[in-house]
Design a protein around this motif. Structure first.
Motif, PDB file in Angstrom:
ATOM      1  N   UNK A   4       0.832  -1.204   0.000  1.00  0.00           N
ATOM      2  CA  UNK A   4       0.000   0.000   0.000  1.00  0.00           C
ATOM      3  C   UNK A   4       0.872   1.261   0.000  1.00  0.00           C
ATOM      4  N   UNK A   5       1.723   1.371  -0.997  1.00  0.00           N
ATOM      5  CA  UNK A   5       2.567   2.563  -1.120  1.00  0.00           C
ATOM      6  C   UNK A   5       2.069   3.516  -2.203  1.00  0.00           C
ATOM      7  N   UNK A   6       0.885   3.245  -2.745  1.00  0.00           N
ATOM      8  CA  UNK A   6       0.302   4.125  -3.745  1.00  0.00           C
ATOM      9  C   UNK A   6       0.716   3.820  -5.171  1.00  0.00           C
ATOM     10  N   UNK A   7       1.432   2.677  -5.388  1.00  0.00           N
ATOM     11  CA  UNK A   7       1.872   2.322  -6.743  1.00  0.00           C
ATOM     12  C   UNK A   7       1.455   0.889  -7.076  1.00  0.00           C
ATOM     13  N   UNK A   8       1.269   0.645  -8.377  1.00  0.00           N
ATOM     14  CA  UNK A   8       1.072  -0.707  -8.885  1.00  0.00           C
ATOM     15  C   UNK A   8       2.440  -1.374  -9.040  1.00  0.00           C
ATOM     16  N   UNK A   9       2.525  -2.649  -8.625  1.00  0.00           N
ATOM     17  CA  UNK A   9       3.795  -3.379  -8.692  1.00  0.00           C
ATOM     18  C   UNK A   9       3.596  -4.657  -9.505  1.00  0.00           C
ATOM     19  N   UNK A  10       3.819  -4.594 -10.833  1.00  0.00           N
ATOM     20  CA  UNK A  10       3.606  -5.776 -11.675  1.00  0.00           C
ATOM     21  C   UNK A  10       4.565  -6.913 -11.345  1.00  0.00           C
ATOM     22  N   UNK A  11       4.113  -8.126 -11.634  1.00  0.00           N
ATOM     23  CA  UNK A  11       4.922  -9.316 -11.415  1.00  0.00           C
ATOM     24  C   UNK A  11       5.649  -9.681 -12.706  1.00  0.00           C
ATOM     25  N   UNK A  12       6.984  -9.902 -12.607  1.00  0.00           N
ATOM     26  CA  UNK A  12       7.804 -10.342 -13.738  1.00  0.00           C
ATOM     27  C   UNK A  12       8.345 -11.737 -13.442  1.00  0.00           C
ATOM     28  N   UNK A  13       8.369 -12.582 -14.446  1.00  0.00           N
ATOM     29  CA  UNK A  13       8.881 -13.944 -14.271  1.00  0.00           C
ATOM     30  C   UNK A  13      10.335 -13.941 -13.822  1.00  0.00           C
ATOM     31  N   UNK A  14      11.096 -12.956 -14.302  1.00  0.00           N
ATOM     32  CA  UNK A  14      12.530 -12.943 -14.013  1.00  0.00           C
ATOM     33  C   UNK A  14      12.849 -12.526 -12.586  1.00  0.00           C
ATOM     34  N   UNK A  15      11.939 -11.824 -11.930  1.00  0.00           N
ATOM     35  CA  UNK A  15      12.234 -11.322 -10.589  1.00  0.00           C
ATOM     36  C   UNK A  15      11.484 -12.057  -9.495  1.00  0.00           C
ATOM     37  N   UNK A  16      10.483 -12.822  -9.869  1.00  0.00           N
ATOM     38  CA  UNK A  16       9.724 -13.541  -8.860  1.00  0.00           C
ATOM     39  C   UNK A  16       8.676 -12.662  -8.215  1.00  0.00           C
ATOM     40  N   UNK A  17       7.803 -13.245  -7.406  1.00  0.00           N
ATOM     41  CA  UNK A  17       6.706 -12.481  -6.792  1.00  0.00           C
ATOM     42  C   UNK A  17       7.205 -11.532  -5.719  1.00  0.00           C
ATOM     43  N   UNK A  18       6.476 -10.451  -5.550  1.00  0.00           N
ATOM     44  CA  UNK A  18       6.739  -9.508  -4.473  1.00  0.00           C
ATOM     45  C   UNK A  18       5.450  -9.346  -3.677  1.00  0.00           C
TER      46      UNK A  18
END
Length: 379
Positions: free
Chosen positions: A333-347
């Motif tokens: 909940x920092x006010x931004x969308x955080x997309x998921x990338x296969x190369x970086x793994x889930x956040x």
């Protein structure tokens, strides 16, 4: 070709028609004839000095080509056009009946493109089923919407098509038109404006909100300054952290519809339901990986008659809002969308909700349990 053939014939006929010599031409011709007669008479008197005979002049040498000669040239020209014009005219008729005989596609008569490659018509009613699955493509920097139903959706603001305004209750057609225009400005400013997508303040969207609506503008500004779980600007605005991701290209795909009807308290009630698809890539610039975040927003907008209520003329009021966000970190909940990338793994936290299709506009918004983060069937 027939018209040109007819015009050329008409011109040749005019030019080949016999023309009576002018009075001046007749006078000159007569003067020369008399001169020739006098020369002949003098020559007959001087036997010891014979003048060389005057060379014979072609017929009509002072008055233009002989009529027979002109008629002959015109006839030859007409015969040439007859030889060339008739085949050309036949060719024109054949091509008009079957343009595909020409090489290439000069008239745009190539076979129709497959239906799955054509843009979708404007959405006028709620779909009854999710769009068909197309797993034939992987998003790339050149084709960020490959393999997505959004590839056939409209680009950006072009997908927000307003209905024709009509008078509603005590509101005039012009007032309803203003309400619809401001609703589109709100949607564009909150979800498509490049500066807002980079995390800047969505000034255009906020500018159409009625400051007299209790807490609306004040709350929005607070959400943007200090976002948290209960005050999340993503409830109204699409924003990405520019240090984390960047948009691929300049196109955001858009699909949805706007309707309106007479509302309570001398107002027009506007309902907007739109899905936005954002292709993104890591911000470091070295990666070619592309993923997509899908955001669906449903807004109920009110526009009251300023002659009957204490509202700001020309401004709209958000009465109700809800959203579905696909492919963004859960419980962040920092006010931004955080997309998921296969190369970086889930956040963020792992998803706990049911599997959903973010492109399915036939289902309701936030149909899963409140506060859960679902698993996506596709992006």
């Amino acid at each position: 070709m027939w018209e040109r053939f007819a015009l050329d014939n008409e011109r040749d006929i005019r030019s080949s028609a016999p023309k009576e010599p002018s009075a001046r031409a007749r006078l000159v011709t007569e003067r020369l004839r008399q001169e020739d007669a006098r020369q002949s008479e003098r020559a007959s008197r001087r036997i010891f000095r014979r003048s060389p005979p005057r060379p014979a002049q072609p017929e009509g040498w002072r008055t233009g080509p002989a009529w027979r000669e002109m008629d002959g040239r015109a006839a030859r020209r007409r015969r040439l056009w007859a030889v060339l014009g008739i085949p050309l005219a036949v060719a024109v008729v054949v091509v008009a009946m079957k343009p595909s005989l020409l090489p290439g596609d000069p008239f745009g008569s190539a076979p129709d493109a497959p239906a799955e490659a054509l843009p979708l018509p404007v959405e006028t009613a709620a779909p009854t089923a999710p769009p068909s699955s197309d797993g034939s493509g992987t998003p790339t920097l050149d084709r960020p919407f490959a393999g997505s139903p959004a590839e056939r959706w409209a680009d950006g603001a072009a997908g927000i098509v307003l209905p024709k305004a009509t008078p509603v209750g005590s509101l005039t057609k012009e007032q309803v038109d203003t309400a619809l225009d401001n609703t589109k400005t709100l949607l564009v400013g909150a979800n498509l404006d490049p500066a807002a997508l980079r995390g800047e303040r969505p000034a255009a969207a906020i500018s159409v909100l009625d400051p007299r609506l209790p807490g609306m503008v004040h709350d929005v500004n607070q959400w943007l300054r200090a976002p948290d779980r209960k005050h999340d600007p993503l409830a109204l605005f699409s924003r990405f952290d520019p240090d984390e991701v960047r948009l691929v290209g300049k196109v955001v795909k858009t699909r949805g519809r706007i309707t309106f009807k007479e509302g309570e308290d001398a107002s027009v009630a506007i309902h907007a339901d739109y899905t936005f698809v954002y292709p993104v890539t890591p911000a470091d610039g070295n990666s070619t990986e592309v993923t997509r975040t899908i955001v669906r927003r449903v807004l109920d907008i009110g526009f009251s008659d300023p002659r009957k209520f204490q509202v700001t003329p020309g401004k709209v009021q958000i009465r109700r809002y809800s959203e579905d966000i696909g492919n963004s970190a859960c419980d962040v909940y920092d006010g931004f969308l955080h997309p998921y990338f296969d190369s970086t793994g889930p956040s963020g936290a792992p998803p706990t909700g049911p599997t959903v299709d973010p492109y399915d506009r036939s289902r309701g918004v936030s149909s899963s349990a409140e506060g859960t983060c679902g698993t996506l069937s596709r992006t």
